[in-house]
Design a protein around this motif. Structure first.
Motif, PDB file in Angstrom:
ATOM      1  N   UNK A 277     -39.898 -34.145 -12.440  1.00 24.61           N
ATOM      2  CA  UNK A 277     -38.402 -33.850 -12.927  1.00 24.61           C
ATOM      3  C   UNK A 277     -38.427 -32.251 -13.140  1.00 24.61           C
ATOM      4  N   UNK A 278     -39.212 -31.749 -13.756  1.00 22.55           N
ATOM      5  CA  UNK A 278     -39.281 -30.237 -14.047  1.00 22.55           C
ATOM      6  C   UNK A 278     -39.240 -29.524 -12.750  1.00 22.55           C
ATOM      7  N   UNK A 279     -39.873 -29.932 -11.705  1.00 24.94           N
ATOM      8  CA  UNK A 279     -39.839 -29.573 -10.379  1.00 24.94           C
ATOM      9  C   UNK A 279     -38.549 -29.215  -9.611  1.00 24.94           C
ATOM     10  N   UNK A 280     -38.178 -30.452  -9.946  1.00 25.81           N
ATOM     11  CA  UNK A 280     -36.521 -30.903  -9.190  1.00 25.81           C
ATOM     12  C   UNK A 280     -35.699 -29.808 -10.138  1.00 25.81           C
ATOM     13  N   UNK A 281     -35.687 -29.879 -11.355  1.00 26.82           N
ATOM     14  CA  UNK A 281     -34.924 -28.982 -12.201  1.00 26.82           C
ATOM     15  C   UNK A 281     -34.976 -27.614 -11.773  1.00 26.82           C
ATOM     16  N   UNK A 282     -36.272 -27.141 -11.738  1.00 28.90           N
ATOM     17  CA  UNK A 282     -36.441 -25.765 -11.196  1.00 28.90           C
ATOM     18  C   UNK A 282     -35.780 -25.475  -9.599  1.00 28.90           C
ATOM     19  N   UNK A 283     -35.954 -26.604  -8.782  1.00 28.57           N
ATOM     20  CA  UNK A 283     -35.471 -26.495  -7.538  1.00 28.57           C
ATOM     21  C   UNK A 283     -34.012 -26.294  -7.709  1.00 28.57           C
ATOM     22  N   UNK A 284     -33.280 -27.134  -8.367  1.00 26.15           N
ATOM     23  CA  UNK A 284     -31.970 -27.010  -8.591  1.00 26.15           C
ATOM     24  C   UNK A 284     -31.233 -25.592  -8.840  1.00 26.15           C
ATOM     25  N   UNK A 285     -32.109 -24.977  -9.839  1.00 26.59           N
ATOM     26  CA  UNK A 285     -31.838 -23.488 -10.216  1.00 26.59           C
ATOM     27  C   UNK A 285     -31.798 -22.561  -9.213  1.00 26.59           C
ATOM     28  N   UNK A 286     -33.053 -22.823  -8.490  1.00 22.80           N
ATOM     29  CA  UNK A 286     -33.367 -22.101  -7.214  1.00 22.80           C
ATOM     30  C   UNK A 286     -32.225 -22.212  -6.192  1.00 22.80           C
ATOM     31  N   UNK A 287     -31.764 -23.239  -5.873  1.00 25.52           N
ATOM     32  CA  UNK A 287     -30.842 -23.529  -4.916  1.00 25.52           C
ATOM     33  C   UNK A 287     -29.492 -22.829  -5.085  1.00 25.52           C
ATOM     34  N   UNK A 288     -29.155 -22.904  -6.498  1.00 24.56           N
ATOM     35  CA  UNK A 288     -27.966 -22.405  -6.958  1.00 24.56           C
ATOM     36  C   UNK A 288     -28.093 -20.809  -6.880  1.00 24.56           C
ATOM     37  N   UNK A 289     -29.221 -20.345  -7.111  1.00 21.28           N
ATOM     38  CA  UNK A 289     -29.324 -18.810  -6.960  1.00 21.28           C
ATOM     39  C   UNK A 289     -29.451 -18.478  -5.344  1.00 21.28           C
ATOM     40  N   UNK A 290     -29.773 -19.281  -4.407  1.00 29.06           N
ATOM     41  CA  UNK A 290     -30.019 -19.069  -3.055  1.00 29.06           C
ATOM     42  C   UNK A 290     -28.467 -19.148  -2.653  1.00 29.06           C
ATOM     43  N   UNK A 291     -27.619 -20.074  -3.184  1.00 29.91           N
ATOM     44  CA  UNK A 291     -26.070 -20.135  -2.790  1.00 29.91           C
ATOM     45  C   UNK A 291     -25.608 -18.780  -3.173  1.00 29.91           C
ATOM     46  N   UNK A 292     -25.761 -18.228  -4.174  1.00 31.05           N
ATOM     47  CA  UNK A 292     -25.241 -17.037  -4.659  1.00 31.05           C
ATOM     48  C   UNK A 292     -25.622 -15.953  -3.681  1.00 31.05           C
ATOM     49  N   UNK A 293     -26.942 -16.032  -3.446  1.00 34.08           N
ATOM     50  CA  UNK A 293     -27.351 -14.816  -2.320  1.00 34.08           C
ATOM     51  C   UNK A 293     -26.739 -14.878  -0.969  1.00 34.08           C
ATOM     52  N   UNK A 294     -26.604 -16.380  -0.557  1.00 33.02           N
ATOM     53  CA  UNK A 294     -25.991 -16.477   0.844  1.00 33.02           C
ATOM     54  C   UNK A 294     -24.153 -16.387   0.865  1.00 33.02           C
ATOM     55  N   UNK A 295     -23.711 -16.159  -0.433  1.00 30.97           N
ATOM     56  CA  UNK A 295     -22.230 -16.341  -0.397  1.00 30.97           C
ATOM     57  C   UNK A 295     -21.667 -15.335   0.526  1.00 30.97           C
ATOM     58  N   UNK A 296     -20.449 -15.626   1.269  1.00 30.91           N
ATOM     59  CA  UNK A 296     -19.688 -14.801   2.056  1.00 30.91           C
ATOM     60  C   UNK A 296     -18.159 -14.958   1.764  1.00 30.91           C
ATOM     61  N   UNK A 297     -17.458 -13.613   1.953  1.00 29.12           N
ATOM     62  CA  UNK A 297     -16.241 -13.825   1.265  1.00 29.12           C
ATOM     63  C   UNK A 297     -15.171 -13.673   2.294  1.00 29.12           C
ATOM     64  N   UNK A 298     -14.020 -13.984   2.439  1.00 34.13           N
ATOM     65  CA  UNK A 298     -12.914 -14.078   3.428  1.00 34.13           C
ATOM     66  C   UNK A 298     -12.364 -12.653   3.567  1.00 34.13           C
ATOM     67  N   UNK A 299     -12.073 -12.225   4.525  1.00 35.91           N
ATOM     68  CA  UNK A 299     -11.618 -10.820   4.680  1.00 35.91           C
ATOM     69  C   UNK A 299      -9.841 -10.868   4.429  1.00 35.91           C
ATOM     70  N   UNK A 300      -9.333 -12.062   4.685  1.00 37.50           N
ATOM     71  CA  UNK A 300      -7.899 -12.268   4.811  1.00 37.50           C
ATOM     72  C   UNK A 300      -7.122 -12.486   3.379  1.00 37.50           C
ATOM     73  N   UNK A 301      -8.000 -12.808   2.325  1.00 37.58           N
ATOM     74  CA  UNK A 301      -7.427 -13.422   1.182  1.00 37.58           C
ATOM     75  C   UNK A 301      -8.062 -12.990   0.024  1.00 37.58           C
ATOM     76  N   UNK A 302      -7.425 -12.896  -0.814  1.00 38.44           N
ATOM     77  CA  UNK A 302      -7.845 -12.133  -2.255  1.00 38.44           C
ATOM     78  C   UNK A 302      -9.076 -13.145  -2.737  1.00 38.44           C
TER      79      UNK A 302
END
Length: 880
Positions: free
Chosen positions: A629-654
């Protein structure tokens, strides 16, 4: 040296009632040569005290004075430095070491010899003499009548004896009777001689008179000897008369001894027979119970239990020496062994039948629990079997092979039964988690085994479908890739939490009840280890043997009984851990945020189990699952951090509020509600630190990459949202990050306001920047107006370009631009507009101040006032 010795005796030691025995002229080693004398002295009064005294000549005259004195008993060592060569140096060890150099070796040896004599006489050889010539000490050894320490006068002191009081009185009386004794000694001596002659005559007469008394005494002794002879003759006759009586009494005594010995032997023989009869006789009722007793009824079980205990007592009786050689005893022991073997077979067969029947009976009740998230109750089965607990203890003590066979059969039957029950139980739990069996198949749940075989694509599809309307607004801004946590609402997560808690709550009493039953039924101690050699717990029990070894048929405990309980529980409940892991994997697939619920619940149950018994099967199993369970919890945190690293923004909207900022708010709010008063708060705090740092970094990254929205706006809005979230949730471990978020929000708000206000009065800003530049170059403020580019005419020209109407128009355009930059969710438009108003007024006052200082008396003013600015700003805000 003799003259000095007499002078010292006279001037220093005689007034102190001391006699000087030896003296040596010395100086301290290694220092300036200042001579002094070391003196060995004794007191004239008893008890005698021996001292070593340092004497030196006074600086003011030729007389000597006493400087230092040491008691000889404080002297520990005398070191002469060299026992062979002549060396004037020597050391005396008192409270510290004193180093001396004598004026000559002869004086040194004489002084040491005197010290040795005093040591021999008064101190009983307590001082150690090192590096001293043995010849010097031998010459100092006293012998014969000439024994002396420091001269003849010392002997005279010892031989003198004082007169006692009576002797003094007699001498005084004698002197009083002869007053002329002092004036005429010869007459006194003659008188004493005459009195002595008179005394001698009286002594002779007394001796002659006593001879008659001696003769009388001898005569009386002769008569007494005659009387003794007569008494001895009478005693001899009496002894002859009593000799015959003595022989008769000896014969009577010997006869009595034989009678007593016979009686004693008879009593002992009776005692031995009674012992064997009382301890090795088994009642017929007990024999019948062992052979034919009913093992199904409570009364029959009680009768068999009593009979088995009686049989065990008879078999374990401590026979006395020689009993085992009796033929009857051997026959009875063989009979007992046959009874034990027969009853042990019958008992083992009956219990095996009970185990098998329990498996069939319990299987029939599984259908009743198939639709409910409950486990069947084994209490009735345990209650029925506990009636045989004493018989199991008897079997364990008498026939461990059959006891071990029953243990193996119990584990085999019960492990299959529990495996069916637990797998069905987890199947129901998975169905309830996913809603229906059809929906469960979408998660890859096939068959009764509960294995999860869902593909990555189906998981991604589920995640997208469950994301809801909350992400629909930001889906065009971010390409989030494969999502690791679905957006099920609070009700769904609460439902999962209740199901998971119910699963653990059902498993815990089941395991504890089974463990308690095993301990009671198989007579294994849960909290006390039996000494023995511990074996590796990893040994499989499928072979059917517990960790036991045999020596002469008696089982030797290799591992503790506590370990045996854990081994049995591991065999019986071997499916619990994999089923729990499968359930956890399903919950994690449904929503990765479920790992928060599972971490808290599992931690609480592990903590509860460890408080009961840290080494129990339940504690160990839940601890292993907690790691997953603790390993899954750490994986959940790591996935959220990975999503932040891979985020891309739209160039046409604010940009607005970034999705991962909103997700952090959701995560933090959910985590705070879940982890309230939880045991593993530290894990959440560590995750908070990782996530918030990743959020900060990603916000800066997105702000730097933003083209449609200014960087300051992205930073200001998102850090304001983060600050508001942390202030609302009051997370203690993120106090520093809350302050940092507030600071970043404030800084970027100020930066955005200053940057935006540079445009409405652009020419006026450039003009006064030039004025300030001239002042900075060293031109006096009142002389700036004489500069061609910054004279009064140029100032009036610039001011005329910004009448009130133009200023209001510029502010209105600025308001529209700010409104276009800011997002509606954060509602910061009025805050920013108010800050711009304050900043515009500050700039206005700054311009007025520069005009007053650099163009004094010119009468030049702005074409609008502060009140006009306030009216413009208020009007613009209301119109929009």
């Amino acid at each position: 040296m003799t003259a000095i010795k007499h002078a010292l005796q006279r001037d220093i030691f005689t007034p102190n009632d001391e006699r000087l025995l030896s003296i040596v002229n010395v100086c301290k080693a290694g220092k300036k040569k200042r001579n002094c004398f070391l003196c060995a002295t004794v007191t004239t009064e008893r008890p005698v005290q021996v001292n070593v005294v340092k004497v030196k000549k006074s600086d003011k005259g030729d007389f000597y004075k006493r400087q230092t004195a040491w008691a000889l008993r404080d002297l520990a060592v005398v070191d002469a430095k060299d026992a062979v060569k002549e060396n004037p140096e020597f050391d005396l060890h008192f409270d510290k070491v004193y180093k001396w150099v004598a004026s000559s070796t002869v004086e040194k040896n004489t002084f040491i010899s005197c010290i040795w004599k005093l040591n021999q006489r008064y101190l009983r050889k307590k001082i150690d003499f090192i590096n001293v010539s043995s010849q010097l000490l031998e010459e100092s050894i006293p012998s014969g009548e000439n024994q002396s320490v420091a001269g003849g006068d010392e002997e005279a002191v010892d031989e003198y004896q004082e007169l006692n009081a009576r002797e003094e009185q007699d001498i005084e009386i004698m002197m009083e009777g002869c007053e002329y004794a002092i004036s005429n000694a010869e007459a006194f001596a003659e008188k004493l001689s005459r009195e002595l002659q008179v005394l001698d005559g009286a002594n002779i007469q007394s001796i002659m008179a006593s001879e008659k008394q001696v003769n009388i005494l001898m005569k009386l002794l002769d008569e007494a000897l005659k009387e003794v002879d007569q008494i001895e003759l009478k005693l001899s006759s009496y002894e002859e008369m009593l000799q015959s009586v003595k022989e008769q009494m000896d014969q009577i005594s010997e006869s009595n001894h034989l009678i007593h010995l016979s009686n004693t032997n008879n009593v002992k023989l009776l005692s031995e027979i009674e012992f064997l009869v009382n301890h090795m006789d088994l009642a017929k009722g007990h024999i019948k119970a062992l052979q034919e007793g009913d093992l199904t009824s409570s009364r029959g079980i009680e009768a068999c239990t009593n009979a088995a205990d009686a049989l065990l007592q008879c078999m374990n009786v401590a026979l006395r020496p020689g009993h085992d050689m009796l033929h009857a005893v051997k026959q009875q022991q063989q009979r007992f062994s046959d009874l034990r073997e027969q009853f042990a077979r019958r008992l083992a067969s009956h219990l095996n039948s009970v185990f098998v029947q329990q498996g069939h009976d319990q299987s029939s009740t599984l259908a009743q629990h198939s639709a409910e998230l409950t486990l069947p109750n084994h209490h009735p089965f345990h209650r029925d079997l506990l009636r045989y607990a004493k018989l199991m203890e008897w079997l364990k003590n008498t026939d461990y092979g059959k006891y071990e066979g029953l243990t193996k059969n119990y584990m085999d039957y019960l492990s299959r039964l529990y495996e069916r029950e637990i797998k069905d139980f987890f199947e129901v739990a998975k169905i309830k988690m996913t809603g229906t069996t059809r929906e469960g198949k979408k998660f890859g749940l096939h068959g009764s085994s509960g294995k999860l075989t869902g593909s990555t694509s189906s998981l991604n599809k589920l995640s997208v479908q469950s994301s809801g309307n909350r992400r629909s607004q930001s889906s065009s801004l971010l390409d989030m890739g494969n999502m690791s946590a679905s957006d099920l609402d609070v009700a769904d997560r609460t439902k999962f939490d209740k199901i998971f808690e119910q699963v653990l709550s059902e498993l815990e009493p089941l395991c504890l009840a089974e463990q308690d039953f095993i301990s009671k039924f198989f007579k294994l101690q849960q909290h006390q280890s039996i000494s023995g050699t511990t074996t590796n717990e990893a040994e499989e029990m499928d072979g059917g043997t517990l960790s036991r070894s045999y020596t002469s048929g008696v089982p030797q405990t290799v591992s503790s009984e506590k370990d045996m309980i854990r081994q049995m529980m591991t065999k019986i409940f071997r499916c619990i851990e994999p089923e729990l892991n499968n359930l956890i994997a399903l919950g994690d697939k449904i929503d990765s945020f479920n790992s928060l619920y599972m971490l808290v619940k599992m931690s609480h149950h592990v903590w509860t189990a460890q408080n009961v018994d840290p080494a129990s099967f339940l504690s160990t199993t839940l601890g292993n699952v907690l790691v997953t369970v603790k390993r899954n919890f750490d994986k959940c945190i790591s996935n959220q951090m990975k999503q932040m690293d891979e985020v891309k923004i739209s160039k046409k909207s604010k940009v607005g509020i970034l999705p991962f900022v909103a997700e952090f708010e959701e995560f933090a709010a959910l985590a705070e509600s879940i982890f309230k008063n939880a045991e593993r708060r530290g894990d959440l705090d560590k995750a908070y630190i990782k996530l918030i740092r990743a959020v900060f970094i990603s916000v800066e990254k997105v702000a730097n990459e933003s083209q449609k929205t200014p960087r300051d706006v992205v930073m200001m809005e998102n850090f304001h949202h983060i600050f508001a979230t942390l202030s609302r949730l009051k997370i203690s471990c993120l106090e520093a990050e809350k302050k940092e978020a507030k600071q970043k929000y404030t800084d970027h708000l100020q930066s955005y306001v200053i940057y935006s206000l540079g445009q409405p009065l652009e020419k006026l800003n450039h003009f006064f920047e030039g004025v300030e530049a001239r002042v900075a170059q060293g031109i006096r403020e009142e002389e700036v107006s004489y500069q061609l580019a910054f004279n009064k005419q140029e100032l009036r020209k610039v001011i005329k370009e910004y009448p009130g109407k133009e200023v209001k128009k510029g502010l209105d355009n600025l308001y529209k631009k700010v409104d276009k930059h800011l997002c509606e969710e954060e509602n910061l438009l009025q805050v920013v507009w108010h800050s711009m108003q304050d900043e515009f007024i500050r700039q206005y006052k700054h311009f007025e101040g520069l005009i007053a200082r650099c163009y004094p008396g010119s009468g030049i003013t702005m074409e609008f006032t502060i009140q006009d600015i306030l009216d413009y700003c208020s009007s613009i805000a209301q119109s929009h």
